[in-house]
Design a protein around this motif. Structure first.
Motif, PDB file in Angstrom:
ATOM      1  N   LYS A  18       0.841  -1.205   0.000  1.00  0.00           N
ATOM      2  CA  LYS A  18       0.000   0.000   0.000  1.00  0.00           C
ATOM      3  C   LYS A  18       0.874   1.252   0.000  1.00  0.00           C
ATOM      4  N   LEU A  19       1.908   1.262   0.825  1.00  0.00           N
ATOM      5  CA  LEU A  19       2.812   2.404   0.887  1.00  0.00           C
ATOM      6  C   LEU A  19       3.523   2.605  -0.451  1.00  0.00           C
ATOM      7  N   ILE A  20       3.940   1.527  -1.065  1.00  0.00           N
ATOM      8  CA  ILE A  20       4.577   1.607  -2.380  1.00  0.00           C
ATOM      9  C   ILE A  20       3.602   2.198  -3.394  1.00  0.00           C
ATOM     10  N   GLY A  21       2.349   1.755  -3.330  1.00  0.00           N
ATOM     11  CA  GLY A  21       1.341   2.286  -4.233  1.00  0.00           C
ATOM     12  C   GLY A  21       1.126   3.775  -4.056  1.00  0.00           C
ATOM     13  N   MET A  22       1.092   4.225  -2.799  1.00  0.00           N
ATOM     14  CA  MET A  22       0.895   5.648  -2.511  1.00  0.00           C
ATOM     15  C   MET A  22       2.064   6.483  -3.017  1.00  0.00           C
ATOM     16  N   LYS A  23       3.273   6.003  -2.761  1.00  0.00           N
ATOM     17  CA  LYS A  23       4.461   6.737  -3.213  1.00  0.00           C
ATOM     18  C   LYS A  23       4.570   6.724  -4.735  1.00  0.00           C
ATOM     19  N   LEU A  24       4.194   5.624  -5.330  1.00  0.00           N
ATOM     20  CA  LEU A  24       4.206   5.504  -6.782  1.00  0.00           C
ATOM     21  C   LEU A  24       3.224   6.499  -7.400  1.00  0.00           C
ATOM     22  N   ASN A 171      -8.369 -16.241 -13.100  1.00  0.00           N
ATOM     23  CA  ASN A 171      -7.898 -17.506 -13.662  1.00  0.00           C
ATOM     24  C   ASN A 171      -6.399 -17.654 -13.423  1.00  0.00           C
ATOM     25  N   LYS A 172      -5.908 -16.984 -12.395  1.00  0.00           N
ATOM     26  CA  LYS A 172      -4.480 -16.987 -12.083  1.00  0.00           C
ATOM     27  C   LYS A 172      -4.264 -17.351 -10.610  1.00  0.00           C
ATOM     28  N   LYS A 173      -3.001 -17.439 -10.211  1.00  0.00           N
ATOM     29  CA  LYS A 173      -2.663 -17.806  -8.837  1.00  0.00           C
ATOM     30  C   LYS A 173      -2.016 -16.625  -8.126  1.00  0.00           C
ATOM     31  N   TRP A 174      -2.554 -16.279  -6.964  1.00  0.00           N
ATOM     32  CA  TRP A 174      -2.064 -15.160  -6.170  1.00  0.00           C
ATOM     33  C   TRP A 174      -0.598 -15.384  -5.787  1.00  0.00           C
ATOM     34  N   GLY A 175       0.225 -14.388  -6.040  1.00  0.00           N
ATOM     35  CA  GLY A 175       1.626 -14.446  -5.651  1.00  0.00           C
ATOM     36  C   GLY A 175       2.540 -15.178  -6.611  1.00  0.00           C
ATOM     37  N   SER A 176       1.976 -15.837  -7.618  1.00  0.00           N
ATOM     38  CA  SER A 176       2.801 -16.567  -8.585  1.00  0.00           C
ATOM     39  C   SER A 176       3.373 -15.599  -9.614  1.00  0.00           C
ATOM     40  N   ALA A 177       4.641 -15.761  -9.935  1.00  0.00           N
ATOM     41  CA  ALA A 177       5.297 -14.853 -10.884  1.00  0.00           C
ATOM     42  C   ALA A 177       4.594 -14.828 -12.228  1.00  0.00           C
ATOM     43  N   ALA A 178       3.995 -15.949 -12.615  1.00  0.00           N
ATOM     44  CA  ALA A 178       3.322 -16.028 -13.909  1.00  0.00           C
ATOM     45  C   ALA A 178       2.049 -15.189 -13.965  1.00  0.00           C
ATOM     46  N   SER A 179       1.559 -14.753 -12.800  1.00  0.00           N
ATOM     47  CA  SER A 179       0.300 -14.006 -12.746  1.00  0.00           C
ATOM     48  C   SER A 179       0.485 -12.504 -12.902  1.00  0.00           C
ATOM     49  N   TYR A 180       1.728 -12.026 -12.892  1.00  0.00           N
ATOM     50  CA  TYR A 180       1.983 -10.588 -12.877  1.00  0.00           C
ATOM     51  C   TYR A 180       3.074 -10.209 -13.873  1.00  0.00           C
ATOM     52  N   ASP A 181       3.094  -8.936 -14.213  1.00  0.00           N
ATOM     53  CA  ASP A 181       4.168  -8.430 -15.067  1.00  0.00           C
ATOM     54  C   ASP A 181       5.484  -8.333 -14.306  1.00  0.00           C
ATOM     55  N   LEU A 182       5.393  -7.964 -13.021  1.00  0.00           N
ATOM     56  CA  LEU A 182       6.595  -7.693 -12.232  1.00  0.00           C
ATOM     57  C   LEU A 182       6.373  -8.111 -10.786  1.00  0.00           C
ATOM     58  N   CYS A 183       7.310  -8.857 -10.219  1.00  0.00           N
ATOM     59  CA  CYS A 183       7.272  -9.246  -8.800  1.00  0.00           C
ATOM     60  C   CYS A 183       8.485  -8.650  -8.096  1.00  0.00           C
ATOM     61  N   ILE A 184       8.253  -8.046  -6.923  1.00  0.00           N
ATOM     62  CA  ILE A 184       9.316  -7.351  -6.201  1.00  0.00           C
ATOM     63  C   ILE A 184       9.333  -7.781  -4.741  1.00  0.00           C
ATOM     64  N   ASN A 185      10.515  -8.028  -4.216  1.00  0.00           N
ATOM     65  CA  ASN A 185      10.700  -8.290  -2.797  1.00  0.00           C
ATOM     66  C   ASN A 185      11.096  -6.968  -2.138  1.00  0.00           C
ATOM     67  N   SER A 186      10.182  -6.376  -1.396  1.00  0.00           N
ATOM     68  CA  SER A 186      10.440  -5.060  -0.806  1.00  0.00           C
ATOM     69  C   SER A 186      11.538  -5.104   0.244  1.00  0.00           C
ATOM     70  N   SER A 187      11.770  -6.268   0.841  1.00  0.00           N
ATOM     71  CA  SER A 187      12.849  -6.381   1.824  1.00  0.00           C
ATOM     72  C   SER A 187      14.210  -6.300   1.156  1.00  0.00           C
ATOM     73  N   ALA A 188      14.273  -6.717  -0.092  1.00  0.00           N
ATOM     74  CA  ALA A 188      15.541  -6.720  -0.816  1.00  0.00           C
ATOM     75  C   ALA A 188      15.909  -5.348  -1.359  1.00  0.00           C
ATOM     76  N   GLY A 190      13.874  -2.281  -0.612  1.00  0.00           N
ATOM     77  CA  GLY A 190      13.320  -1.147   0.136  1.00  0.00           C
ATOM     78  C   GLY A 190      12.098  -0.566  -0.556  1.00  0.00           C
ATOM     79  N   ILE A 191      11.382   0.275   0.156  1.00  0.00           N
ATOM     80  CA  ILE A 191      10.154   0.874  -0.381  1.00  0.00           C
ATOM     81  C   ILE A 191      10.458   1.784  -1.567  1.00  0.00           C
ATOM     82  N   GLU A 192      11.387   2.704  -1.388  1.00  0.00           N
ATOM     83  CA  GLU A 192      11.740   3.625  -2.471  1.00  0.00           C
ATOM     84  C   GLU A 192      12.348   2.884  -3.650  1.00  0.00           C
ATOM     85  N   GLY A 193      13.149   1.867  -3.353  1.00  0.00           N
ATOM     86  CA  GLY A 193      13.738   1.074  -4.421  1.00  0.00           C
ATOM     87  C   GLY A 193      12.663   0.358  -5.230  1.00  0.00           C
TER      88      GLY A 193
END
Length: 212
Positions: A18-24, A171-188, A190-193
């Protein structure tokens, strides 16, 4: 569908999605919609906000997957199904609100199967945000002023609810890389990153579309 730029964000609980979405949205000069979608859907459908909140991102026990796909393809307006059970009305009201919003303005939308609702949209980028458990526990405990033990218990329950909702309606799976254009690990990164990565990805995706 219009060509408004839409970025949808699926997220693990506590990942900072949510924070990433707001900053974006702030960086792009557009609005970020999360629970605000409930107000829009409530106004459009006539269902009170309390009902919308109670049924928010919860799957239903019903047979109407075919109905959803029919409406998704544009063959029927959602407003023609107001005799159906309440929880189905809530989902369809949100689904229609997302589509109308995307036609109206460029924006960032958090959760609620927005990527699926807008699958036929001309200019959508779908993102999923995950995070390391210790970071998610810290964020949830601080955000909701609860103990880390309580946060540890709440995270998998919330993620299970989100996964069930997404997997049921799409018709997709939540959290699966195949379901999205881009997957990001915010811990790796950061939020701004994460915000920087999404903006860079969207830019490159749009350039690729233009170049053919």
């Amino acid at each position: 569908m219009s060509g408004n730029r839409i970025i949808t964000i699926g997220r693990e609980f506590g990942s900072g999605g949510k924070l990433i979405g707001m900053k974006l949205a702030e960086r792009l000069g557009v609005k970020c919609y999360d629970k605000e979608l409930l107000d829009i859907a409530s106004d459009h459908s006539g269902l009170c906000k309390e009902i919308m909140e109670h049924n928010d991102e919860k799957p239903v026990n019903s047979f109407f997957y075919s109905l959803v796909t029919d409406v998704h393809s544009g063959s029927q307006p959602f407003t023609g199904y107001m005799n159906m059970p309440l929880n189905q009305k809530v989902f369809l009201a949100q689904f229609e609100a997302i589509q109308k919003l995307a036609d109206r303005e460029p924006c960032v939308i958090v959760g609620r199967c927005a990527d699926y609702a807008l699958a036929s949209h001309d200019n959508i980028t779908s993102v999923f945000v995950s995070g390391a458990l210790p970071d998610k526990v810290e964020r949830v405990a601080a955000l909701y002023n609860i103990s880390k033990d309580k946060a540890m218990d709440l995270i998998p329950k919330t993620d299970k609810k989100r996964a069930n909702y997404y997997n049921y309606y799409s018709n997709k799976k939540w959290g699966s890389a195949a379901s999205y254009d881009l997957c990001i690990n915010s811990s790796a990164v950061g939020i701004e990153g994460a915000v920087d990565m999404i903006l860079d990805f969207v830019k490159k995706k749009e350039e690729q579309k233009v170049s053919g």
